[in-house]
Enzyme design. Structure first.
Site, PDB file in Angstrom:
ATOM      1  N   GLY A 154       1.235  -0.952  -0.059  1.00  0.00           N
ATOM      2  CA  GLY A 154       0.177   0.281  -0.278  1.00  0.00           C
ATOM      3  C   GLY A 154       0.936   1.162   0.167  1.00  0.00           C
ATOM      4  CD  GLU A 168       1.052   0.912   6.933  1.00  0.00           C
ATOM      5  OE1 GLU A 168       1.020   1.072   5.782  1.00  0.00           O
ATOM      6  OE2 GLU A 168       0.545  -0.095   7.870  1.00  0.00           O
ATOM      7  CG  ASP A 169      -2.213   1.547   3.174  1.00  0.00           C
ATOM      8  OD1 ASP A 169      -1.571   1.652   4.659  1.00  0.00           O
ATOM      9  OD2 ASP A 169      -2.265   0.211   2.244  1.00  0.00           O
ATOM     10  CG  ASP A 201      -9.007  -0.087   9.713  1.00  0.00           C
ATOM     11  OD1 ASP A 201     -10.312   1.253  10.221  1.00  0.00           O
ATOM     12  OD2 ASP A 201      -9.562  -0.208   8.718  1.00  0.00           O
ATOM     13  CE  LYS A 203     -10.739   3.581   6.610  1.00  0.00           C
ATOM     14  NZ  LYS A 203     -10.466   2.456   6.616  1.00  0.00           N
ATOM     15  CG  PHE A 208     -12.846  -0.799   1.974  1.00  0.00           C
ATOM     16  CD1 PHE A 208     -11.697  -1.233   2.723  1.00  0.00           C
ATOM     17  CD2 PHE A 208     -12.370  -0.615   0.927  1.00  0.00           C
ATOM     18  CE1 PHE A 208     -10.824  -2.187   3.157  1.00  0.00           C
ATOM     19  CE2 PHE A 208     -10.950  -1.408   0.432  1.00  0.00           C
ATOM     20  CZ  PHE A 208     -10.853  -2.079   1.314  1.00  0.00           C
ATOM     21  CB  VAL A 209     -10.813   5.116   1.251  1.00  0.00           C
ATOM     22  CG1 VAL A 209     -11.913   6.439   1.561  1.00  0.00           C
ATOM     23  CG2 VAL A 209      -9.392   4.653   1.874  1.00  0.00           C
ATOM     24  CG  ASP A 221      -5.687  -4.190  -2.412  1.00  0.00           C
ATOM     25  OD1 ASP A 221      -5.220  -3.353  -0.992  1.00  0.00           O
ATOM     26  OD2 ASP A 221      -6.418  -4.890  -2.259  1.00  0.00           O
ATOM     27  NE  ARG A 239      -1.753  -3.449  -4.218  1.00  0.00           N
ATOM     28  CZ  ARG A 239      -2.231  -3.461  -2.758  1.00  0.00           C
ATOM     29  NH1 ARG A 239      -1.984  -2.626  -2.127  1.00  0.00           N
ATOM     30  NH2 ARG A 239      -2.000  -5.026  -2.387  1.00  0.00           N
TER      31      ARG A 239
HETATM   32  P1  IMP Z   1      -4.783  -2.189  10.276  1.00  0.00           P
HETATM   33  O1  IMP Z   1      -4.051  -2.741  11.442  1.00  0.00           O
HETATM   34  O2  IMP Z   1      -6.282  -2.124  10.713  1.00  0.00           O
HETATM   35  O3  IMP Z   1      -4.597  -0.169  10.899  1.00  0.00           O
HETATM   36  O4  IMP Z   1      -4.754  -1.885   8.893  1.00  0.00           O
HETATM   37  C1  IMP Z   1      -4.062  -1.305   8.485  1.00  0.00           C
HETATM   38  C2  IMP Z   1      -3.992  -2.170   7.017  1.00  0.00           C
HETATM   39  O5  IMP Z   1      -5.612  -2.441   6.500  1.00  0.00           O
HETATM   40  C3  IMP Z   1      -3.507  -0.960   5.697  1.00  0.00           C
HETATM   41  O6  IMP Z   1      -2.328  -1.240   5.698  1.00  0.00           O
HETATM   42  C4  IMP Z   1      -4.573  -0.532   4.425  1.00  0.00           C
HETATM   43  O7  IMP Z   1      -3.431  -2.020   3.569  1.00  0.00           O
HETATM   44  C5  IMP Z   1      -5.589  -1.977   4.909  1.00  0.00           C
HETATM   45  N1  IMP Z   1      -6.896  -1.205   5.208  1.00  0.00           N
HETATM   46  C6  IMP Z   1      -7.489  -0.456   6.149  1.00  0.00           C
HETATM   47  N2  IMP Z   1      -7.954   0.483   5.585  1.00  0.00           N
HETATM   48  C7  IMP Z   1      -7.997   0.477   4.288  1.00  0.00           C
HETATM   49  C8  IMP Z   1      -8.855   0.887   3.675  1.00  0.00           C
HETATM   50  O8  IMP Z   1      -9.986   1.279   3.802  1.00  0.00           O
HETATM   51  N3  IMP Z   1      -8.444   0.896   1.813  1.00  0.00           N
HETATM   52  C9  IMP Z   1      -7.476   0.305   1.895  1.00  0.00           C
HETATM   53  N4  IMP Z   1      -7.187  -0.775   2.765  1.00  0.00           N
HETATM   54  C10 IMP Z   1      -7.354  -0.291   3.636  1.00  0.00           C
END
Ligand code: IMP
Length: 183
Positions: free
Chosen positions: A48, A103-104, A107, A135, A156-157, A163, A169
């Site tokens: 990402g 990081e992208d 969440d 978020k 979800f974006v 992706d 992507r």
């Molecule tokens: P976290 O561990 O819940 O913070 O998840 C992080 C990872 O989940 C990110 O690096 C993304 O790969 C994926 N992710 C979380 N939200 C989204 C979204 O809205 N779109 C696409 N990928 C997401």
């Protein structure tokens, strides 16, 4: 790929390529200043963060180095579980290095929380986090993020490296998906 190319798949565009680049320029200026006299190692989280890393790195005016990790979160495809498996490790030793994780999106924060702890255990001089999107309403753990592009609603974006089922992507902008794509 432009938003116009996939307009039927998108509900709405949240940020255009121009807005993203403008914000990255601001962050790069801040990072250049914060790391003045040092040479940070930017650690991109695959896949990402590819777009964020390449644009951020080029927006910086000082020397930096780049390395990559790939991690996968156990659990359902669109939900993070907090248990992270390292699929690809760094190529270099980070002992005594100034590490900036790129990081992208954050969440739940579980993935980065794990990664942060893990990398701190390798004896770096410092570890900070830069994330393009976050978020706030989805956060489950308090991750200390030093640099943030944009806070976004809990939707979800896709686009700019993010992706859905490995697609979008290469979309230049970031937008939310229309329900028919995932239902
Ligand atoms: P976290 O561990 O819940 O913070 O998840 C992080 C990872 O989940 C990110 O690096 C993304 O790969 C994926 N992710 C979380 N939200 C989204 C979204 O809205 N779109 C696409 N990928 C997401």
């Amino acid at each position: 790929m432009d938003a116009a190319d996939v307009s039927q798949d998108l509900d709405h565009v949240l940020f255009t390529e121009e807005q993203i680049h403008q914000r990255l320029d601001e962050l790069a200026t801040q990072i250049d200043a914060d790391y003045a006299g040092r040479e940070p190692l930017l650690v991109g989280v695959l896949n990402g963060a590819v777009m964020t890393m390449s644009d951020l790195a080029r927006a910086m005016h000082s020397h930096m180095q780049m390395d990559w990790m790939a991690v996968s979160s156990y659990g359902a495809a669109t939900k993070s579980s907090g248990v992270v498996r390292i699929l690809k490790d760094l190529s270099c030793d980070i002992r005594d290095r100034d590490v900036l994780i790129v990081e992208d999106i954050i969440d739940t924060g579980l993935t980065l929380n794990y990664l942060l702890d893990h990398l701190r255990g390798r004896g770096p001089a410092s570890v900070e986090i830069m994330a393009m999107f976050r978020k706030p309403d989805a956060l489950q753990v308090d991750v200390p993020v030093r640099y943030i592009g944009f806070d976004i609603p809990n939707e979800f974006v896709v686009g700019y490296g993010l992706d859905y089922a490995q697609r979008y992507r290469n979309l230049r902008d970031v937008g939310t998906l229309a329900p028919h794509v995932y239902s």
